[in-house]
Design a protein around this motif. Structure first.
Motif, short mmCIF file in Angstrom:
data_model
loop_
_atom_site.label_atom_id
_atom_site.label_comp_id
_atom_site.label_asym_id
_atom_site.label_seq_id
_atom_site.Cartn_x
_atom_site.Cartn_y
_atom_site.Cartn_z
N TYR A 1 57.07 -32.54 -9.88
CA TYR A 1 56.13 -31.41 -9.85
C TYR A 1 55.01 -31.59 -10.87
N ILE A 2 55.33 -32.03 -12.06
CA ILE A 2 54.30 -32.21 -13.09
C ILE A 2 53.26 -33.22 -12.62
N GLY A 3 53.71 -34.28 -11.95
CA GLY A 3 52.78 -35.26 -11.40
C GLY A 3 51.86 -34.66 -10.34
N ILE A 4 52.39 -33.72 -9.57
CA ILE A 4 51.57 -33.02 -8.56
C ILE A 4 50.62 -32.04 -9.25
N LYS A 5 51.15 -31.28 -10.19
CA LYS A 5 50.34 -30.28 -10.90
C LYS A 5 49.16 -30.91 -11.62
N ASN A 6 49.33 -32.13 -12.10
CA ASN A 6 48.30 -32.80 -12.88
C ASN A 6 47.29 -33.57 -12.03
N GLN A 7 47.34 -33.38 -10.70
CA GLN A 7 46.40 -34.08 -9.84
C GLN A 7 44.96 -33.65 -10.10
N ALA A 8 44.05 -34.61 -10.07
CA ALA A 8 42.62 -34.31 -10.22
C ALA A 8 42.12 -33.46 -9.05
N TYR A 9 42.76 -33.60 -7.90
CA TYR A 9 42.43 -32.77 -6.73
C TYR A 9 43.47 -31.66 -6.68
N ASP A 10 43.01 -30.40 -6.68
CA ASP A 10 43.97 -29.30 -6.84
C ASP A 10 44.13 -28.39 -5.62
N ASN A 11 43.46 -28.69 -4.51
CA ASN A 11 43.65 -27.84 -3.33
C ASN A 11 44.80 -28.38 -2.49
N TRP A 12 46.00 -28.07 -2.94
CA TRP A 12 47.21 -28.53 -2.27
C TRP A 12 48.24 -27.41 -2.23
N GLU A 13 49.21 -27.60 -1.35
CA GLU A 13 50.41 -26.78 -1.35
C GLU A 13 51.60 -27.73 -1.34
N TRP A 14 52.63 -27.37 -2.09
CA TRP A 14 53.83 -28.22 -2.17
C TRP A 14 54.96 -27.51 -1.46
N LEU A 15 55.45 -28.10 -0.38
CA LEU A 15 56.50 -27.51 0.43
C LEU A 15 57.79 -28.31 0.23
N VAL A 16 58.74 -27.70 -0.47
CA VAL A 16 59.98 -28.37 -0.83
C VAL A 16 61.15 -27.73 -0.08
N THR A 17 61.93 -28.54 0.60
CA THR A 17 63.13 -28.04 1.26
C THR A 17 64.35 -28.64 0.57
N ASP A 18 65.20 -27.76 0.05
CA ASP A 18 66.42 -28.19 -0.64
C ASP A 18 67.56 -28.29 0.35
N ASP A 19 68.28 -29.40 0.30
CA ASP A 19 69.35 -29.68 1.26
C ASP A 19 70.72 -29.33 0.68
N CYS A 20 70.84 -28.04 0.26
CA CYS A 20 72.12 -27.53 -0.27
C CYS A 20 72.57 -28.28 -1.52
N SER A 21 71.66 -28.41 -2.47
CA SER A 21 72.01 -29.06 -3.74
C SER A 21 73.17 -28.35 -4.41
N MET A 22 74.00 -29.15 -5.07
CA MET A 22 75.16 -28.60 -5.77
C MET A 22 74.94 -28.53 -7.27
N ASP A 23 73.76 -28.96 -7.72
CA ASP A 23 73.44 -28.88 -9.14
C ASP A 23 72.42 -27.76 -9.35
N SER A 24 71.61 -27.84 -10.37
CA SER A 24 70.68 -26.74 -10.69
C SER A 24 69.29 -26.95 -10.07
#
Length: 257
Positions: A29-52
């Protein structure tokens, strides 16, 4: 942060599948947040993670309205997870990044400029990281140039890392990934290139690819079996065509610098 589609400031939808990524997802996420181009959306799908992982995503979501998170009802694999994110994407472009990889700050901006108005599929070279995010001093696809066709990629003339790819969404009739547990990204690139489009490379390493101990990329036998399965079952190639392509793949896997 306009988060809107305009011809001179197109929205890029970033697609991520995640599973048990609590130790790496924040770096992604930090790498995405720090992009020089900022008109983006980040769509994350979690596959039933068992950690945090889910808790980390909730914290990110609370502080950035460009982030959208989803969760599978059952553990279903990366293809299902990525497809769910793709279905929700509103952007003119789709960019892909895995939940343990990172981008250099200029990645999206450079790739968007490179694609201009006439390139529909591009990818970048990438550098390898260890499990702790330290560079291993090796790059992949940095000596490539030009473009690659469907036939080129059957023979794996480029590695074409998933986290380096950007495509123009309306240039392809079907971007949904085949429902394979592994290798679905490669199978998707073949499907897109089968339309006659070409994949153009940026030989500058703009993506960091993390090598994890349990990664399929570390298991050469499983990777070879997956390659053969895609040739025969997904692409429907005849036996001798599959064998020809597999020999090219195997030679490059052994001798690629």
């Amino acid at each position: 942060m306009s988060n809107e589609n305009t011809s001179d400031n197109p929205l890029i939808s970033i697609i991520t599948a995640t599973f048990n990524s609590e130790e790496t997802i924040l770096d992604t996420y930090i790498g995405i947040k720090n992009q020089a181009y900022d008109n983006w959306e980040w769509l994350v799908t979690d596959d039933c993670s068992m950690d945090s992982t889910w808790s980390v995503l909730l914290d990110i979501l609370e502080n950035d309205n460009r982030v959208k998170i989803f969760r599978n009802a059952d553990n279903s694999g990366s293809a299902v997870s990525r497809n769910k994110s793709i279905q929700e994407a509103r952007g003119d472009y789709l960019a892909f990044i895995d939940s343990d990889d990172v981008w250099l700050p200029s990645k999206l901006k450079q790739q968007l400029l490179f694609m201009g108005t006439d390139i529909d599929f591009s990818f970048t070279a990438y550098y390898l990281l260890d499990a702790y995010g330290s560079t291993l001093g090796k790059t992949v696809d940095s000596k490539q140039y030009g473009s690659f066709t469907y036939e080129d990629m059957l023979r794996k003339k480029a590695t074409l890392g998933c986290s380096t790819v950007m495509i123009r969404k309306d240039a392809f009739p079907d971007i949904q990934m085949p429902l394979l547990r592994t290798g679905q990204d490669y199978a998707t690139w073949l499907k897109l290139l089968r339309t006659g489009k070409k994949a153009f490379v940026i030989p500058e390493p703009l993506t960091g690819y993390r090598i994890l101990p349990n990664s399929i990329s570390r298991n050469k036998v499983k990777k070879a079996k997956r390659q053969w399965q895609i040739y025969r079952e997904v692409e429907g190639l005849r036996f001798f065509k599959s064998l020809e392509c597999f020999l090219f793949y195997a030679w490059r896997a052994v001798f690629r610098k």
